[in-house]
Design an enzyme around this catalytic site. Structure first.
Site, PDB file in Angstrom:
ATOM      1  N   ASN A 296      -0.604  26.790   5.902  1.00  0.00           N
ATOM      2  CA  ASN A 296      -0.829  25.356   5.718  1.00  0.00           C
ATOM      3  C   ASN A 296       0.502  24.660   5.485  1.00  0.00           C
ATOM      4  O   ASN A 296       1.432  25.224   4.914  1.00  0.00           O
ATOM      5  CB  ASN A 296      -1.847  25.071   4.604  1.00  0.00           C
ATOM      6  CG  ASN A 296      -1.479  25.619   3.252  1.00  0.00           C
ATOM      7  OD1 ASN A 296      -0.981  26.740   3.121  1.00  0.00           O
ATOM      8  ND2 ASN A 296      -1.752  24.856   2.207  1.00  0.00           N
TER       9      ASN A 296
ATOM     10  N   GLU B   3       1.690  21.044   4.059  1.00  0.00           N
ATOM     11  CA  GLU B   3       1.322  19.785   3.415  1.00  0.00           C
ATOM     12  C   GLU B   3       2.371  18.706   3.664  1.00  0.00           C
ATOM     13  O   GLU B   3       3.483  18.989   4.132  1.00  0.00           O
ATOM     14  CB  GLU B   3       1.156  19.990   1.909  1.00  0.00           C
ATOM     15  CG  GLU B   3      -0.037  20.821   1.555  1.00  0.00           C
ATOM     16  CD  GLU B   3      -0.238  20.978   0.065  1.00  0.00           C
ATOM     17  OE1 GLU B   3      -1.296  21.512  -0.302  1.00  0.00           O
ATOM     18  OE2 GLU B   3       0.634  20.593  -0.745  1.00  0.00           O
TER      19      GLU B   3
ATOM     20  N   CYS C 157      -3.761  22.523   8.278  1.00  0.00           N
ATOM     21  CA  CYS C 157      -4.329  23.748   7.716  1.00  0.00           C
ATOM     22  C   CYS C 157      -3.768  24.965   8.442  1.00  0.00           C
ATOM     23  O   CYS C 157      -3.375  24.882   9.613  1.00  0.00           O
ATOM     24  CB  CYS C 157      -5.848  23.739   7.858  1.00  0.00           C
ATOM     25  SG  CYS C 157      -6.655  22.393   6.985  1.00  0.00           S
TER      26      CYS C 157
ATOM     27  N   GLU D 120      -5.269  27.504   9.659  1.00  0.00           N
ATOM     28  CA  GLU D 120      -6.051  27.903  10.825  1.00  0.00           C
ATOM     29  C   GLU D 120      -5.636  27.118  12.072  1.00  0.00           C
ATOM     30  O   GLU D 120      -5.496  27.689  13.157  1.00  0.00           O
ATOM     31  CB  GLU D 120      -7.551  27.699  10.568  1.00  0.00           C
ATOM     32  CG  GLU D 120      -8.104  28.549   9.444  1.00  0.00           C
ATOM     33  CD  GLU D 120      -8.013  27.894   8.061  1.00  0.00           C
ATOM     34  OE1 GLU D 120      -8.786  28.293   7.168  1.00  0.00           O
ATOM     35  OE2 GLU D 120      -7.174  26.974   7.861  1.00  0.00           O
TER      36      GLU D 120
ATOM     37  N   CYS E  58     -12.044  24.712   6.405  1.00  0.00           N
ATOM     38  CA  CYS E  58     -12.578  23.357   6.221  1.00  0.00           C
ATOM     39  C   CYS E  58     -13.312  22.915   7.485  1.00  0.00           C
ATOM     40  O   CYS E  58     -13.291  23.599   8.507  1.00  0.00           O
ATOM     41  CB  CYS E  58     -11.435  22.390   5.896  1.00  0.00           C
ATOM     42  SG  CYS E  58     -10.392  21.980   7.312  1.00  0.00           S
TER      43      CYS E  58
ATOM     44  N   CYS F 209     -11.139  22.544  10.682  1.00  0.00           N
ATOM     45  CA  CYS F 209     -10.775  23.864  11.211  1.00  0.00           C
ATOM     46  C   CYS F 209     -11.979  24.558  11.851  1.00  0.00           C
ATOM     47  O   CYS F 209     -11.844  25.229  12.874  1.00  0.00           O
ATOM     48  CB  CYS F 209     -10.180  24.736  10.116  1.00  0.00           C
ATOM     49  SG  CYS F 209      -8.528  24.176   9.638  1.00  0.00           S
TER      50      CYS F 209
END
Length: 161
Positions: free
Chosen positions: A62, A64, A73, A75, A112, A115
């Protein structure tokens, strides 16, 4: 009226010690990959490592940003990396792990919603299910044989006409 249900099959292990050698190694790599995440705000680092159908491995973490909506993310970083480095090659399995500074890291978490949608699209693109191995830094491990099961009513390309 017709009533139906969607069932998600999850295989749960008490620890990575119960996994096959290949799955345990992939999960170990995902756990280690969390160290490369850029998560200065949430302190919730996620690492993902995939095995492609040609045997290659690709990872993602990830990323940010102070403007939260523009973060990525692990993924989706992984999917982008896989499709850029190995165009036309499907993904067999993805191991996903996390490490949080202020939380216990032994409960598996799943991708999430964004994703999940991206995983479904990737499965559709290659007409191949993606197997997921989900775990924290230790503790229980969940295996889901089809990432698409996590989003039973996904928006699919055929909805566009």
């Amino acid at each position: 009226m017709k009533k139906f249900q969607h069932v998600i099959h999850v295989i749960e292990y008490d620890s990575s010690d119960e996994l096959s050698i290949e799955d345990a190694e992939l999960l170990k790599q995902a756990r280690e990959t969390t160290a490369h995440a850029y998560a200065p705000y949430s302190k919730f680092r996620v690492g993902a490592v995939a095995v492609l159908s040609n045997g290659a491995k690709v990872s993602g973490t990830n990323q940010e940003n102070a403007s939260y909506p523009v973060g990525l993310c692990a993924e989706r970083v992984l999917l982008s990396s896989a499709s850029s480095q190995y165009p036309g090659i499907a993904i067999d399995t993805i191991a996903i792990s996390y490490k949080g500074d202020a939380i216990k890291n032994y409960v598996p978490v799943s991708p999430c919603g964004v994703c999940r949608q991206s995983l479904v699209e990737y499965e559709q693109r290659f007409n191949k299910k993606i197997r997921l191995i989900l775990s924290g830094q230790n503790g229980k491990v969940h295996i889901i044989e089809n990432a698409g099961d996590l989003l039973p009513f996904a928006f699919e390309s055929n909805h566009l006409g």
